[in-house]
Write a protein that holds these residues in place. Structure first.
Motif, PDB file in Angstrom:
ATOM      1  N   VAL A 173      -9.545  25.614  -5.356  1.00 39.24           N
ATOM      2  CA  VAL A 173      -8.595  25.104  -6.344  1.00 39.24           C
ATOM      3  C   VAL A 173      -7.517  24.353  -5.584  1.00 39.24           C
ATOM      4  CG1 VAL A 173      -7.038  25.641  -8.250  1.00 39.24           C
ATOM      5  CG2 VAL A 173      -9.031  27.098  -7.830  1.00 39.24           C
ATOM      6  N   MET A 174      -7.236  23.133  -6.007  1.00 38.44           N
ATOM      7  CA  MET A 174      -6.249  22.313  -5.291  1.00 38.44           C
ATOM      8  C   MET A 174      -5.281  21.658  -6.269  1.00 38.44           C
ATOM      9  SD  MET A 174      -9.350  19.885  -4.292  1.00 38.44           S
ATOM     10  CE  MET A 174     -10.343  21.364  -4.523  1.00 38.44           C
ATOM     11  N   SER A 175      -4.070  21.405  -5.798  1.00 37.19           N
ATOM     12  CA  SER A 175      -3.024  20.803  -6.629  1.00 37.19           C
ATOM     13  C   SER A 175      -2.942  19.308  -6.360  1.00 37.19           C
ATOM     14  CB  SER A 175      -1.668  21.448  -6.320  1.00 37.19           C
ATOM     15  OG  SER A 175      -1.705  22.842  -6.547  1.00 37.19           O
ATOM     16  N   ARG A 176      -2.602  18.553  -7.412  1.00 38.99           N
ATOM     17  CA  ARG A 176      -2.354  17.122  -7.276  1.00 38.99           C
ATOM     18  C   ARG A 176      -1.065  16.772  -8.004  1.00 38.99           C
ATOM     19  NH1 ARG A 176      -8.313  14.425  -8.600  1.00 38.99           N
ATOM     20  NH2 ARG A 176      -9.406  15.255  -6.773  1.00 38.99           N
ATOM     21  N   LEU A 177      -0.322  15.859  -7.398  1.00 36.98           N
ATOM     22  CA  LEU A 177       0.917  15.355  -7.985  1.00 36.98           C
ATOM     23  C   LEU A 177       0.808  13.833  -8.049  1.00 36.98           C
ATOM     24  CD1 LEU A 177       3.811  15.922  -8.981  1.00 36.98           C
ATOM     25  CD2 LEU A 177       4.562  15.746  -6.588  1.00 36.98           C
ATOM     26  N   PHE A 178       0.959  13.282  -9.232  1.00 32.35           N
ATOM     27  CA  PHE A 178       0.750  11.844  -9.424  1.00 32.35           C
ATOM     28  C   PHE A 178       2.082  11.091  -9.402  1.00 32.35           C
ATOM     29  CE2 PHE A 178      -2.830  13.908 -11.567  1.00 32.35           C
ATOM     30  CZ  PHE A 178      -3.889  13.292 -10.909  1.00 32.35           C
ATOM     31  N   PHE A 179       2.014   9.849  -8.962  1.00 31.17           N
ATOM     32  CA  PHE A 179       3.199   8.989  -8.966  1.00 31.17           C
ATOM     33  C   PHE A 179       2.726   7.540  -8.965  1.00 31.17           C
ATOM     34  CE2 PHE A 179       2.068   9.955  -4.574  1.00 31.17           C
ATOM     35  CZ  PHE A 179       2.045   8.700  -3.983  1.00 31.17           C
ATOM     36  N   SER A 180       3.645   6.645  -9.231  1.00 32.94           N
ATOM     37  CA  SER A 180       3.376   5.211  -9.132  1.00 32.94           C
ATOM     38  C   SER A 180       4.579   4.551  -8.474  1.00 32.94           C
ATOM     39  CB  SER A 180       3.135   4.592 -10.512  1.00 32.94           C
ATOM     40  OG  SER A 180       4.248   4.790 -11.359  1.00 32.94           O
ATOM     41  N   GLY A 181       4.328   3.467  -7.791  1.00 34.27           N
ATOM     42  CA  GLY A 181       5.422   2.795  -7.100  1.00 34.27           C
ATOM     43  C   GLY A 181       4.942   1.533  -6.419  1.00 34.27           C
ATOM     44  N   LEU A 182       5.629   1.156  -5.344  1.00 36.44           N
ATOM     45  CA  LEU A 182       5.288  -0.046  -4.590  1.00 36.44           C
ATOM     46  C   LEU A 182       4.992   0.333  -3.148  1.00 36.44           C
ATOM     47  CD1 LEU A 182       8.085  -2.481  -5.852  1.00 36.44           C
ATOM     48  CD2 LEU A 182       5.709  -2.402  -6.627  1.00 36.44           C
ATOM     49  N   LEU A 183       3.974  -0.304  -2.581  1.00 32.83           N
ATOM     50  CA  LEU A 183       3.648  -0.113  -1.176  1.00 32.83           C
ATOM     51  C   LEU A 183       3.992  -1.406  -0.442  1.00 32.83           C
ATOM     52  CD1 LEU A 183       2.381   2.115   0.625  1.00 32.83           C
ATOM     53  CD2 LEU A 183       0.223   0.863   0.464  1.00 32.83           C
ATOM     54  N   ASN A 184       4.798  -1.301   0.591  1.00 29.63           N
ATOM     55  CA  ASN A 184       5.284  -2.472   1.324  1.00 29.63           C
ATOM     56  C   ASN A 184       4.764  -2.456   2.753  1.00 29.63           C
ATOM     57  OD1 ASN A 184       7.481  -3.740   3.229  1.00 29.63           O
ATOM     58  ND2 ASN A 184       7.755  -4.707   1.231  1.00 29.63           N
ATOM     59  N   ASN A 185       4.197  -3.597   3.174  1.00 28.07           N
ATOM     60  CA  ASN A 185       3.681  -3.705   4.549  1.00 28.07           C
ATOM     61  C   ASN A 185       4.629  -4.480   5.473  1.00 28.07           C
ATOM     62  OD1 ASN A 185       3.382  -6.281   3.568  1.00 28.07           O
ATOM     63  ND2 ASN A 185       1.242  -6.521   4.165  1.00 28.07           N
ATOM     64  N   GLY A 186       5.854  -4.713   4.998  1.00 29.51           N
ATOM     65  CA  GLY A 186       6.824  -5.477   5.768  1.00 29.51           C
ATOM     66  C   GLY A 186       6.887  -6.934   5.368  1.00 29.51           C
ATOM     67  N   LYS A 187       5.887  -7.404   4.598  1.00 30.72           N
ATOM     68  CA  LYS A 187       5.853  -8.800   4.159  1.00 30.72           C
ATOM     69  C   LYS A 187       5.782  -8.933   2.648  1.00 30.72           C
ATOM     70  CE  LYS A 187       3.446 -10.275   8.372  1.00 30.72           C
ATOM     71  NZ  LYS A 187       2.208 -10.908   8.918  1.00 30.72           N
ATOM     72  N   ARG A 188       5.109  -8.002   2.015  1.00 27.22           N
ATOM     73  CA  ARG A 188       4.946  -8.088   0.567  1.00 27.22           C
ATOM     74  C   ARG A 188       4.761  -6.697  -0.013  1.00 27.22           C
ATOM     75  NH1 ARG A 188      -1.029 -10.050  -1.119  1.00 27.22           N
ATOM     76  NH2 ARG A 188      -0.166  -9.231  -3.058  1.00 27.22           N
ATOM     77  N   ASP A 189       4.932  -6.612  -1.348  1.00 29.66           N
ATOM     78  CA  ASP A 189       4.779  -5.350  -2.073  1.00 29.66           C
ATOM     79  C   ASP A 189       3.504  -5.387  -2.902  1.00 29.66           C
ATOM     80  OD1 ASP A 189       7.218  -4.327  -1.152  1.00 29.66           O
ATOM     81  OD2 ASP A 189       8.328  -5.324  -2.769  1.00 29.66           O
ATOM     82  N   LEU A 190       2.957  -4.206  -3.148  1.00 32.21           N
ATOM     83  CA  LEU A 190       1.791  -4.051  -4.033  1.00 32.21           C
ATOM     84  C   LEU A 190       2.008  -2.835  -4.908  1.00 32.21           C
ATOM     85  CD1 LEU A 190      -1.154  -4.925  -4.821  1.00 32.21           C
ATOM     86  CD2 LEU A 190      -1.939  -3.229  -3.155  1.00 32.21           C
ATOM     87  N   ALA A 191       1.862  -3.013  -6.230  1.00 33.79           N
ATOM     88  CA  ALA A 191       1.969  -1.880  -7.149  1.00 33.79           C
ATOM     89  C   ALA A 191       0.769  -0.961  -6.950  1.00 33.79           C
ATOM     90  CB  ALA A 191       2.021  -2.382  -8.590  1.00 33.79           C
ATOM     91  N   ILE A 192       1.056   0.315  -6.791  1.00 34.21           N
ATOM     92  CA  ILE A 192      -0.018   1.282  -6.537  1.00 34.21           C
ATOM     93  C   ILE A 192       0.129   2.492  -7.456  1.00 34.21           C
ATOM     94  CG2 ILE A 192      -0.454   0.606  -4.166  1.00 34.21           C
ATOM     95  CD1 ILE A 192       1.588   3.726  -4.825  1.00 34.21           C
ATOM     96  N   ILE A 193      -0.960   3.237  -7.586  1.00 30.30           N
ATOM     97  CA  ILE A 193      -0.916   4.572  -8.185  1.00 30.30           C
ATOM     98  C   ILE A 193      -1.225   5.549  -7.064  1.00 30.30           C
ATOM     99  CG2 ILE A 193      -1.490   3.927 -10.550  1.00 30.30           C
ATOM    100  CD1 ILE A 193      -4.409   4.636  -9.927  1.00 30.30           C
ATOM    101  N   GLY A 194      -0.476   6.633  -6.984  1.00 34.43           N
ATOM    102  CA  GLY A 194      -0.624   7.541  -5.859  1.00 34.43           C
ATOM    103  C   GLY A 194      -0.898   8.967  -6.279  1.00 34.43           C
ATOM    104  N   GLU A 195      -1.448   9.729  -5.341  1.00 35.25           N
ATOM    105  CA  GLU A 195      -1.712  11.144  -5.536  1.00 35.25           C
ATOM    106  C   GLU A 195      -1.189  11.906  -4.328  1.00 35.25           C
ATOM    107  OE1 GLU A 195      -5.904  11.583  -5.910  1.00 35.25           O
ATOM    108  OE2 GLU A 195      -5.985  10.840  -7.965  1.00 35.25           O
ATOM    109  N   GLY A 196      -0.382  12.917  -4.606  1.00 31.00           N
ATOM    110  CA  GLY A 196      -0.043  13.875  -3.570  1.00 31.00           C
ATOM    111  C   GLY A 196      -1.086  14.971  -3.601  1.00 31.00           C
ATOM    112  N   VAL A 197      -1.778  15.199  -2.487  1.00 30.03           N
ATOM    113  CA  VAL A 197      -2.929  16.102  -2.477  1.00 30.03           C
ATOM    114  C   VAL A 197      -2.807  17.112  -1.345  1.00 30.03           C
ATOM    115  CG1 VAL A 197      -4.426  14.323  -3.468  1.00 30.03           C
ATOM    116  CG2 VAL A 197      -4.295  14.574  -0.976  1.00 30.03           C
ATOM    117  N   GLU A 198      -3.647  18.147  -1.424  1.00 22.79           N
ATOM    118  CA  GLU A 198      -3.808  19.097  -0.327  1.00 22.79           C
ATOM    119  C   GLU A 198      -4.975  18.594   0.524  1.00 22.79           C
ATOM    120  OE1 GLU A 198      -2.988  23.387  -1.597  1.00 22.79           O
ATOM    121  OE2 GLU A 198      -3.649  22.451  -3.472  1.00 22.79           O
ATOM    122  N   PRO A 199      -4.692  17.916   1.636  1.00 23.96           N
ATOM    123  CA  PRO A 199      -5.709  17.120   2.332  1.00 23.96           C
ATOM    124  C   PRO A 199      -6.988  17.852   2.721  1.00 23.96           C
ATOM    125  CG  PRO A 199      -3.535  16.563   3.141  1.00 23.96           C
ATOM    126  CD  PRO A 199      -3.362  17.754   2.249  1.00 23.96           C
TER     127      PRO A 199
END
Length: 403
Positions: free
Chosen positions: A96-122
């Motif tokens: 059984v594992m927990s997940r926490l969802f979020f959305s935001g922007l990922l920046n590589n130093g040059k541009r942003d990308l809208a992403i959907i993310g999951e906090g997981v138990e790796p």
């Protein structure tokens, strides 16, 4: 007496019987192979969805699916570890594992990308995600507090590779803007191309830190066997008593349900086509046989046999053929399925998927039974009309065929 006579007649007409048997055998074999192939699609598609995204069962707050996408912080399961410990007590549960969802922007130093993310138990997610392919780098581990795993589409869009640094920007639960730097640990391919184009995964504690919250949105339950899903789902529903929403993997995957409905309809049409093919083939063979034996049937009627006896004899002959053909077809179908499965069938990626797979022919008892039944029923139905027609002829006209 009729049984013995019908069996001897079937053996006497070797050519006609052989042609009829061939039609039945190939029809039954075709149904078994097609049915086994479709079942393999269902099984492999289901396992791909389970072991790349959904797990077997998911537990979350009521209304999370409808409203949680916009505000996941409003639908948190408090103390998920305690609930997970209770669920693990079931013998069918693997993890059984927990997940926490979020959305935001990922920046590589040059541009942003809208992403959907999951906090997981790796570590637990790595065990569940057996259908996730690491295209570069490695899997996320519990020790990677500042590590991030990127979907292949995300990495391609931002031009990222393992070892690169990125910044995650999002709104914390209180509304304030928050940022956290991560190192790209790996790049993954899942079952869904759309998911990989926007998804990232970070450790659960890092997600809780950047969102400034505790808890999790979803508990993902992995079972030892997929066949136990319905039973465990019923147990969890009873235990939780409606306090939380409990969903099975197939109810969470609209694509799977639509694919099953599509293939079920296609296989139903195939069954009908093969039924008609066997029916027409056997009807043609029986018609020719009955026409050639008119004198024989006339002699039987002249000796006092009733029309019903002749009908019974013709139907019994076809029944013997149907049973023999169905048995041979099932044996040939099993042999062909095992042979093909030993080699495998390379398949391209399904719609909206990244990865191809190797298909097999599953030996399914229900498919074996229905395929054999189709062969028998088609043969018996094909014999009724010719048998009835020959009994409507005048005895004198039938006897003339002996001259």
């Amino acid at each position: 007496m009729l049984l013995k006579l019908a069996l001897r007649n079937m053996l006497r007409q070797k050519v006609r019987s052989g042609m009829t048997l061939a039609a039945i055998v190939f029809g039954v074999t075709g149904l078994i192979l097609a049915g086994g192939f479709v079942q393999d699609i269902f099984i492999q598609l289901g396992e791909a969805i389970i072991h790349s995204q959904t797990g077997h069962i998911q537990i979350f707050k009521n209304d999370f699916l409808e409203k949680g996408t916009r505000s996941p912080e409003r639908f948190l399961i408090e103390q998920p570890e305690k609930l997970a410990a209770e669920i693990r007590k079931h013998s069918e549960v693997d993890a059984v594992m927990s997940r926490l969802f979020f959305s935001g922007l990922l920046n590589n130093g040059k541009r942003d990308l809208a992403i959907i993310g999951e906090g997981v138990e790796p570590d637990r997610e790595a065990k569940l995600g057996s259908f996730i392919t690491i295209a570069a780098g490695r899997q996320l581990a519990d020790s990677d507090h500042d590590g991030i795993l990127l979907g292949q589409g995300v990495a391609k869009t931002l031009g990222l590779a393992p070892g690169d640094r990125v910044t995650l920007v999002l709104n914390a639960a209180g509304g304030a803007m928050n940022t956290l730097d991560f190192v790209v640990i790996g790049i993954f391919q899942s079952f869904s191309k759309d998911f990989d184009a926007r998804a990232v995964r970070i450790p659960l504690n890092a997600a809780q830190e950047i969102l400034q919250i505790n808890g999790a949105n979803v508990l993902v339950v992995a079972l030892h066997k997929t066949e136990d899903t319905a039973a465990v789902h019923a147990k969890l529903l009873s235990e939780l008593g409606g306090k939380l929403d409990v969903r099975t993997w197939n109810s969470l995957s609209d694509f799977y349900d639509k694919a099953v409905q599509l293939y079920d309809r296609q296989f139903g049409v195939l069954q009908l086509i093969i039924l008609l093919m066997v029916l027409l083939s056997v009807a043609n063979s029986v018609n020719m046989s009955v026409f050639e034996r008119q004198g024989e049937f006339g002699t039987m009627q002249a000796l006092g046999n009733r029309s019903l006896d002749i009908v019974k004899m013709v139907v019994l002959e076809s029944t013997f053929l149907g049973l023999t053909g169905a048995l041979l077809g099932v044996l040939l179908g099993i042999t062909a399925a095992l042979t093909i499965s030993a080699i495998g069938i390379p398949m391209p990626p399904p719609p909206n998927a990244n990865l191809g797979y190797t298909a097999y022919i599953r030996i399914v008892p229900f498919t074996l039974f229905t395929s054999g039944l189709v062969g028998i029923v088609a043969t018996v139905l094909a014999s009724i009309l010719p048998a009835y027609k020959v009994t409507r002829m005048q005895v004198v006209d039938s006897l003339r065929q002996n001259i």
